[in-house]
Motif scaffolding. Structure first.
Motif, PDB file in Angstrom:
ATOM      1  N   ALA A   1      -7.710  -3.780  -2.596  1.00 60.97           N
ATOM      2  CA  ALA A   1      -6.711  -4.449  -1.773  1.00 60.97           C
ATOM      3  C   ALA A   1      -5.359  -3.732  -1.835  1.00 60.97           C
ATOM      4  O   ALA A   1      -4.616  -3.692  -0.859  1.00 60.97           O
ATOM      5  CB  ALA A   1      -6.575  -5.902  -2.213  1.00 60.97           C
ATOM      6  N   SER A   2      -5.022  -3.160  -2.979  1.00 65.82           N
ATOM      7  CA  SER A   2      -3.718  -2.509  -3.137  1.00 65.82           C
ATOM      8  C   SER A   2      -3.779  -1.017  -2.836  1.00 65.82           C
ATOM      9  O   SER A   2      -2.744  -0.363  -2.729  1.00 65.82           O
ATOM     10  CB  SER A   2      -3.232  -2.681  -4.570  1.00 65.82           C
ATOM     11  OG  SER A   2      -4.100  -1.951  -5.445  1.00 65.82           O
ATOM     12  N   GLY A   3      -4.989  -0.461  -2.719  1.00 61.72           N
ATOM     13  CA  GLY A   3      -5.145   0.988  -2.572  1.00 61.72           C
ATOM     14  C   GLY A   3      -4.964   1.727  -3.887  1.00 61.72           C
ATOM     15  O   GLY A   3      -5.017   2.960  -3.932  1.00 61.72           O
ATOM     16  N   ARG A   4      -4.738   0.982  -4.971  1.00 60.94           N
ATOM     17  CA  ARG A   4      -4.400   1.627  -6.250  1.00 60.94           C
ATOM     18  C   ARG A   4      -5.547   1.652  -7.253  1.00 60.94           C
ATOM     19  O   ARG A   4      -5.375   2.158  -8.366  1.00 60.94           O
ATOM     20  CB  ARG A   4      -3.239   0.880  -6.911  1.00 60.94           C
ATOM     21  CG  ARG A   4      -1.961   0.945  -6.136  1.00 60.94           C
ATOM     22  CD  ARG A   4      -0.942   0.036  -6.811  1.00 60.94           C
ATOM     23  NE  ARG A   4       0.340   0.097  -6.134  1.00 60.94           N
ATOM     24  CZ  ARG A   4       1.355  -0.720  -6.418  1.00 60.94           C
ATOM     25  NH1 ARG A   4       1.230  -1.639  -7.372  1.00 60.94           N
ATOM     26  NH2 ARG A   4       2.491  -0.605  -5.763  1.00 60.94           N
TER      27      ARG A   4
ATOM     28  N   ALA B   1       5.305  17.236   5.140  1.00 63.93           N
ATOM     29  CA  ALA B   1       5.821  16.206   6.033  1.00 63.93           C
ATOM     30  C   ALA B   1       7.004  15.478   5.375  1.00 63.93           C
ATOM     31  O   ALA B   1       7.587  14.575   5.970  1.00 63.93           O
ATOM     32  CB  ALA B   1       4.721  15.219   6.389  1.00 63.93           C
ATOM     33  N   GLY B   2       7.339  15.860   4.135  1.00 64.86           N
ATOM     34  CA  GLY B   2       8.504  15.285   3.471  1.00 64.86           C
ATOM     35  C   GLY B   2       8.232  13.963   2.773  1.00 64.86           C
ATOM     36  O   GLY B   2       9.170  13.264   2.382  1.00 64.86           O
ATOM     37  N   VAL B   3       6.949  13.600   2.596  1.00 61.94           N
ATOM     38  CA  VAL B   3       6.662  12.331   1.921  1.00 61.94           C
ATOM     39  C   VAL B   3       6.107  12.578   0.520  1.00 61.94           C
ATOM     40  O   VAL B   3       5.522  13.626   0.251  1.00 61.94           O
ATOM     41  CB  VAL B   3       5.675  11.438   2.726  1.00 61.94           C
ATOM     42  CG1 VAL B   3       6.210  11.154   4.111  1.00 61.94           C
ATOM     43  CG2 VAL B   3       4.301  12.075   2.802  1.00 61.94           C
ATOM     44  N   GLU B   4       6.340  11.591  -0.366  1.00 57.29           N
ATOM     45  CA  GLU B   4       5.847  11.702  -1.734  1.00 57.29           C
ATOM     46  C   GLU B   4       4.320  11.775  -1.690  1.00 57.29           C
ATOM     47  O   GLU B   4       3.671  10.892  -1.119  1.00 57.29           O
ATOM     48  CB  GLU B   4       6.305  10.496  -2.552  1.00 57.29           C
ATOM     49  CG  GLU B   4       7.804  10.498  -2.777  1.00 57.29           C
ATOM     50  CD  GLU B   4       8.238   9.548  -3.877  1.00 57.29           C
ATOM     51  OE1 GLU B   4       9.205   9.857  -4.586  1.00 57.29           O
ATOM     52  OE2 GLU B   4       7.594   8.478  -4.040  1.00 57.29           O
TER      53      GLU B   4
ATOM     54  N   ASP C   1       3.604   5.961  -0.028  1.00 54.13           N
ATOM     55  CA  ASP C   1       4.420   4.900  -0.643  1.00 54.13           C
ATOM     56  C   ASP C   1       3.955   4.578  -2.065  1.00 54.13           C
ATOM     57  O   ASP C   1       4.231   3.515  -2.591  1.00 54.13           O
ATOM     58  CB  ASP C   1       4.356   3.642   0.232  1.00 54.13           C
ATOM     59  CG  ASP C   1       2.925   3.174   0.453  1.00 54.13           C
ATOM     60  OD1 ASP C   1       1.972   3.880   0.027  1.00 54.13           O
ATOM     61  OD2 ASP C   1       2.740   2.099   1.056  1.00 54.13           O
ATOM     62  N   GLN C   2       3.235   5.506  -2.691  1.00 55.72           N
ATOM     63  CA  GLN C   2       2.668   5.216  -4.021  1.00 55.72           C
ATOM     64  C   GLN C   2       3.273   6.063  -5.147  1.00 55.72           C
ATOM     65  O   GLN C   2       2.818   5.986  -6.277  1.00 55.72           O
ATOM     66  CB  GLN C   2       1.142   5.416  -3.991  1.00 55.72           C
ATOM     67  CG  GLN C   2       0.443   4.376  -3.116  1.00 55.72           C
ATOM     68  CD  GLN C   2      -1.035   4.678  -2.919  1.00 55.72           C
ATOM     69  OE1 GLN C   2      -1.433   5.839  -2.870  1.00 55.72           O
ATOM     70  NE2 GLN C   2      -1.833   3.635  -2.799  1.00 55.72           N
TER      71      GLN C   2
END
Ligand code: GLN
Length: 284
Positions: free
Chosen positions: A219-222, A273-276, A249-250
């Protein structure tokens, strides 16, 4: 018999309408399909687009285009995809290699010495892109690549053979389960599933055709990230590093989870793309 250029123009707009691709992406894809059907490169294609399309070539091109119009990813239609300058076989049993994973490979390469052996583990290897690329570029490293899917492992082994990567050992394993608990690694890398199970992206584009087990993690993707971080700390040598690809976003979550598990120097890196996109931690 239509000229190549007429087919290209008509089919580009069909792809735009059916799959909602940008005109630029649609043009590129149509050219790739046509070039492959003709068995030429794109430069040849563009220089000869006034030529007529012979029926057998047209038939091959049309059957690929039909598949593409249903949404099937180009990489699955061709059965291959380039990653880090190497060509890998892919199938619907494995994730399609993505450019952002090259960041994970670059960061791992910086931690694997050129001039001495180093033990490296790749968790959830899929088509084997990470393990095989590292093995090719660090011939003294000893790679272990695990995956829970025997079909994926077979494909990864075929890729290793084709690319002559002899320093990778492939093991069927649910994360660490089939590895000896005393076996330690200097570097552990993984591009695990990290998308939330209810993320609408799973029902769009290429992701619809990719194996859910390689994409979604609870559910959290984690779930997979949490499990790997928790288990890895006891499998890493005293100077070792764990490197994980994750969602945009992780990063904050990954750093916190690594610190909590006992890792130090937890740092997140941004993709093109500049994302974490990749977070690493060291022990010791
Ligand atoms: N980066 C992929 C995507 O968002 C997901 C890959 C993965 O889950 N490991 O499409």
């Amino acid at each position: 018999m239509p000229a190549i250029r007429d087919r290209l123009a008509a089919d580009q707009s069909q792809l735009v309408q059916t799959l909602r691709l940008t005109p630029h992406d649609a043009r590129l894809e149509i050219q790739l399909l046509m070039a492959a059907a003709l068995d030429v490169n794109r430069a040849w294609l563009l220089a000869h687009d006034d030529e007529m399309l012979a029926p057998p070539v047209a038939a091959r091109y049309t059957s690929w285009l039909k598949r593409r119009l249903t949404g099937e990813p180009i990489a699955y239609i061709f059965g291959e995809k380039e990653f880090y300058g190497l060509m890998f076989k892919v199938s619907p049993s494995v994730l399609i290699p993505r450019p952002e994973t090259e960041l994970l490979v670059e960061l791992a390469l910086a931690r694997i010495p050129m001039d001495r052996p180093c033990r490296v583990l790749d968790l959830g290897t899929g088509s084997g892109i990470i393990a095989i690329t590292l093995a090719k570029l660090r011939p003294l490293a000893e790679l272990v690549a695990v995956d829970v899917s025997p079909v994926a492992l077979e494909l990864a082994q075929a890729n290793a053979r084709n690319l002559k990567a002899n320093n990778v050992l492939f093991i069927e394993s649910d994360w660490f389960s089939a590895l000896s608990s005393v076996e330690k690694f200097d570097v552990i890398v993984s591009n695990p599933p990290y998308i939330r199970a209810d993320d609408p992206h799973l029902a769009r584009g290429d992701l619809r055709f990719e194996p859910p087990i390689a994409l979604a993690a609870g559910a959290s993707g984690r779930d997979a990230l949490a499990w790997i971080i928790d288990q890895a700390v006891s499998r890493i040598t005293s100077t070792g590093t764990l490197l994980l690809e994750h969602g945009y976003d992780q990063g904050e979550y990954a750093r916190a989870a690594l610190r909590q598990a006992g890792f130090h120097e937890c740092v997140t890196y941004h993709d093109l793309a500049g994302v974490e996109r990749v977070t690493l931690g060291t022990v010791g």
